[in-house]
Design an enzyme around this catalytic site. Structure first.
Site, mmCIF file in Angstrom:
data_model
loop_
_atom_site.group_PDB
_atom_site.id
_atom_site.type_symbol
_atom_site.label_atom_id
_atom_site.label_comp_id
_atom_site.label_asym_id
_atom_site.label_seq_id
_atom_site.Cartn_x
_atom_site.Cartn_y
_atom_site.Cartn_z
ATOM 1 N N TYR A 219 -8.782 13.282 -7.023
ATOM 2 C CA TYR A 219 -9.424 14.617 -6.506
ATOM 3 C C TYR A 219 -8.817 14.991 -5.212
ATOM 4 O O TYR A 219 -8.227 13.905 -4.625
ATOM 5 C CB TYR A 219 -10.884 14.406 -6.455
ATOM 6 C CG TYR A 219 -11.296 13.138 -5.479
ATOM 7 C CD1 TYR A 219 -11.579 13.305 -4.269
ATOM 8 C CD2 TYR A 219 -11.274 11.915 -6.297
ATOM 9 C CE1 TYR A 219 -11.881 12.138 -3.771
ATOM 10 C CE2 TYR A 219 -11.769 10.873 -5.723
ATOM 11 C CZ TYR A 219 -12.081 10.951 -4.018
ATOM 12 O OH TYR A 219 -12.535 9.895 -3.398
ATOM 13 N N PRO A 220 -8.426 16.013 -4.717
ATOM 14 C CA PRO A 220 -8.097 16.476 -3.446
ATOM 15 C C PRO A 220 -9.257 16.785 -2.566
ATOM 16 O O PRO A 220 -10.480 16.930 -2.953
ATOM 17 C CB PRO A 220 -7.572 17.727 -3.606
ATOM 18 C CG PRO A 220 -8.261 18.448 -4.919
ATOM 19 C CD PRO A 220 -8.636 17.106 -5.660
ATOM 20 N N MET A 221 -9.197 16.465 -1.315
ATOM 21 C CA MET A 221 -10.123 16.622 -0.313
ATOM 22 C C MET A 221 -9.507 16.940 1.069
ATOM 23 O O MET A 221 -8.461 16.560 1.244
ATOM 24 C CB MET A 221 -11.195 15.183 -0.303
ATOM 25 C CG MET A 221 -10.237 13.880 0.400
ATOM 26 S SD MET A 221 -11.275 12.465 0.530
ATOM 27 C CE MET A 221 -12.003 13.147 2.228
ATOM 28 N N LYS B 145 -11.073 17.337 5.460
ATOM 29 C CA LYS B 145 -11.935 17.015 6.541
ATOM 30 C C LYS B 145 -12.494 18.338 6.928
ATOM 31 O O LYS B 145 -11.700 19.392 7.246
ATOM 32 C CB LYS B 145 -11.429 16.144 7.653
ATOM 33 C CG LYS B 145 -11.296 14.822 7.285
ATOM 34 C CD LYS B 145 -12.379 13.941 6.729
ATOM 35 C CE LYS B 145 -12.172 12.398 6.525
ATOM 36 N NZ LYS B 145 -13.531 11.927 6.308
ATOM 37 N N ARG C 267 0.913 -1.205 -0.046
ATOM 38 C CA ARG C 267 0.038 0.058 -0.165
ATOM 39 C C ARG C 267 0.762 1.323 -0.086
ATOM 40 O O ARG C 267 0.565 2.415 -0.559
ATOM 41 C CB ARG C 267 -0.806 0.029 1.297
ATOM 42 C CG ARG C 267 -2.066 -0.871 1.175
ATOM 43 C CD ARG C 267 -3.115 -0.664 0.420
ATOM 44 N NE ARG C 267 -3.923 0.289 0.883
ATOM 45 C CZ ARG C 267 -4.749 0.317 1.847
ATOM 46 N NH1 ARG C 267 -5.197 -1.001 2.378
ATOM 47 N NH2 ARG C 267 -5.252 1.420 2.511
ATOM 48 N N HIS D 40 -16.168 3.645 6.390
ATOM 49 C CA HIS D 40 -16.029 4.291 5.295
ATOM 50 C C HIS D 40 -15.221 3.475 4.194
ATOM 51 O O HIS D 40 -15.434 2.973 3.353
ATOM 52 C CB HIS D 40 -15.147 5.595 5.230
ATOM 53 C CG HIS D 40 -15.194 6.360 4.275
ATOM 54 N ND1 HIS D 40 -16.314 6.789 3.841
ATOM 55 C CD2 HIS D 40 -14.324 6.750 3.539
ATOM 56 C CE1 HIS D 40 -15.925 7.733 2.752
ATOM 57 N NE2 HIS D 40 -14.773 7.472 2.537
#
Length: 251
Positions: free
Chosen positions: A147-149, A151, A133, A174
């Site tokens: 895409y960026p994200m 919280k 990973r 999630h």
């Protein structure tokens, strides 16, 4: 103070989005175009050598829409190595015709919401599943979605004020959605707190672009996303093997 999340960190990532200056490219004679494409081919051959000895990864996708024409996605074991690739690319003659439109810097990460569970108590950096990973082999899938994200930190919807146990539960729930797409979508999470404008960069790969729509839609209804997530722009593209670059640039 709330308990901060700890992360395991792997390869550093650069998503380098470019737009082709077709008007300027058309003004070049075919001989100069060929010389530039040959120089780019040599550069990519050197990148392939680095990949084959396990010291990095890279891929190229053709981006749809007006945000960009191409994305060069590069992974290396240090920011210095990543910067070296970036600088060498920018010195190529063809780079004058590949105009920067967007970029994103991150590092492949696993949080302690998940990493300790995967490692089973052993040194996580010695665990094959964890290493796969953190230092991923990029799949030659037909499509990419990036895409960026971040919280949220809005009043009652402040992710960073939640207790660790609640954050762990939300992330695990999630993650169950993501695991249900195993074999359909491969995901790479890049942590970018302190590196870029958002907190994560998410890269998805699939042979069916509709799987991007399905997984993102399903995750939007999950509490971790519905209450606590904010998103930037989405970029969608098709795999562009290096041997097809000449065809792309042929006018």
């Amino acid at each position: 103070m709330n308990e901060a999340v700890k992360t395991l960190d792997g390869w550093f990532c650069l998503h380098d989005f470019r737009s082709i200056d077709w008007a300027a490219w058309r003004e070049l004679n075919p001989g100069n175009q060929e010389l530039m494409l040959n120089e780019l081919s040599h550069f990519l051959s050197d990148m392939e050598i680095t990949k084959n000895i396990g010291e990095g990864e890279h891929t190229i996708y053709s981006i749809l829409g007006q945000k960009a024409d191409l994305v060069f996605f590069t992974l290396r074991d240090s920011l210095e190595a990543l910067n070296e690739v970036e600088n060498r690319f920018n010195k190529l003659a063809i780079a004058d015709y590949l105009l920067p439109t967007y970029s994103y810097i991150s590092v492949v990460e696993l949080s302690n919401y998940l990493a300790s569970h995967m490692a089973g108590g052993e040194d996580p950096y010695q665990n094959k599943g964890v290493r796969a990973r953190l230092y991923p082999a990029l799949p030659p899938k037909k499509h990419i979605c990036f895409y960026p994200m971040s919280k949220k930190r809005d009043g009652a919807d402040n992710w960073y004020m939640l207790p660790m146990e609640e954050r762990q539960k939300l992330i695990r729930d999630h993650g169950l959605i993501g695991r249900s797409y195993a074999g359909k979508v491969q995901q790479i999470i890049g942590g970018s707190i302190g590196f870029d404008d958002y907190e994560w960069g998410v890269t998805l790969f699939s042979d069916d672009a509709l799987e991007f729509k399905r997984i993102v839609t399903e995750m939007r209804f999950d509490e971790a996303s519905a209450r606590y997530a904010e998103f930037g722009s989405f970029f969608i593209g098709n795999l562009l093997p290096s041997e097809n670059l000449s065809k792309l640039f042929t006018i």
